[in-house]
Design an enzyme around this catalytic site. Structure first.
Site, PDB file in Angstrom:
ATOM      1  N   CYS A 252       0.685  -1.295  -0.058  1.00  0.00           N
ATOM      2  CA  CYS A 252       0.059  -0.362   0.002  1.00  0.00           C
ATOM      3  C   CYS A 252       0.602   1.355  -0.164  1.00  0.00           C
ATOM      4  O   CYS A 252       1.973   0.576   0.135  1.00  0.00           O
ATOM      5  CB  CYS A 252      -1.231  -0.303   1.122  1.00  0.00           C
ATOM      6  SG  CYS A 252      -1.598   1.550   1.234  1.00  0.00           S
TER       7      CYS A 252
ATOM      8  N   GLU B  62      -0.465  -1.321   5.855  1.00  0.00           N
ATOM      9  CA  GLU B  62      -1.288  -1.915   4.917  1.00  0.00           C
ATOM     10  C   GLU B  62      -2.811  -2.524   5.701  1.00  0.00           C
ATOM     11  O   GLU B  62      -2.901  -2.085   6.853  1.00  0.00           O
ATOM     12  CB  GLU B  62      -0.850  -3.350   4.678  1.00  0.00           C
ATOM     13  CG  GLU B  62       0.867  -3.696   4.175  1.00  0.00           C
ATOM     14  CD  GLU B  62       0.811  -3.314   2.686  1.00  0.00           C
ATOM     15  OE1 GLU B  62      -0.334  -2.432   1.581  1.00  0.00           O
ATOM     16  OE2 GLU B  62       2.062  -3.655   2.433  1.00  0.00           O
TER      17      GLU B  62
END
Length: 223
Positions: free
Chosen positions: A2, A105
């Site tokens: 991410c 994440e």
């Protein structure tokens, strides 16, 4: 992986982790960087070597070649393709290290919002992420920027996200930075010698990290 990470220590802490105690051209300042929730398009501290000298420069997270106007600038590059695909061909020789304290994440756990997790070294040491980019002092026909190289996750980390940064141990990070390291050797390191899942730990953190306007130290505390 991410697109959110932390880079809050001072640059000299990251230099010490890299194990290059000699002089560094420090263009990011001596104070703690203080970025607990750094997002794409922001400038992050990046290590690279030019003229046998280690530089620490602020460089934008994200890059695309001038001809790729149909897409946003990627922030990551898949290790399986980065060395041979046309998109990153120009910057593959321009190796760098992005030193971070942790990355985040998000996991769908069935609630109204995805649950953010923080991933860091078990021993709390800085994380040295293999990167490439268009770096200060290079070809001015392309804008500056960098991407972090990512690989498949392994073990329990797969439950958090299927991709993660290629993290290099200090000796390999120094070899990665060395312009004399052959491209074939650099590719092998990225493909085969990233740190194993066992080197990391992860835990839930506040959903406040999802808002880029939040940037305090509380974002890295377990919940």
């Amino acid at each position: 992986m991410c697109g959110r990470l932390s880079q809050y220590r001072g640059i000299h802490d990251f230099v010490a982790a890299l194990g290059m105690p000699g002089a560094v051209v420090n263009n990011v300042g001596d104070q703690p960087l203080g970025r607990y929730n750094a997002a794409p398009t922001k400038q992050l501290a990046l290590f690279h070597i030019a003229n046998d000298t280690l530089y620490a420069d602020p460089v934008t997270w994200g890059w695309r070649p001038h001809w790729a106007t149909d897409r946003a600038a990627p922030i990551n590059a898949r290790v399986e393709k980065v060395a041979h695909g046309p998109f990153f061909r120009q910057i593959w020789p321009h190796r760098a290290i992005c030193p971070v304290d942790n990355w985040f994440e998000w996991v769908d756990e069935g609630g109204p919002n995805k649950q953010p997790y923080l991933i860091r070294h078990r021993n709390r040491s800085p994380i040295l992420c293999a990167s490439i980019g268009q770096l200060p002092g290079q070809d001015r026909s392309e804008h500056q920027g960098f991407v972090i190289i990512t690989a498949d996750s392994e073990g329990g980390m797969v439950d958090i996200h299927d991709r993660r940064p290629v993290v290099l141990a200090p000796d390999l990070a120094r070899e990665w930075l060395d312009p004399a390291t052959p491209k074939e050797r650099a590719e092998h390191m990225a493909l085969q010698q990233g740190e194993a899942e066992e080197a990391f730990e992860w835990f839930k953190v506040s959903t406040a990290v999802g808002n880029v306007r939040n940037y305090g130290q509380e974002l890295i505390e377990p919940v």
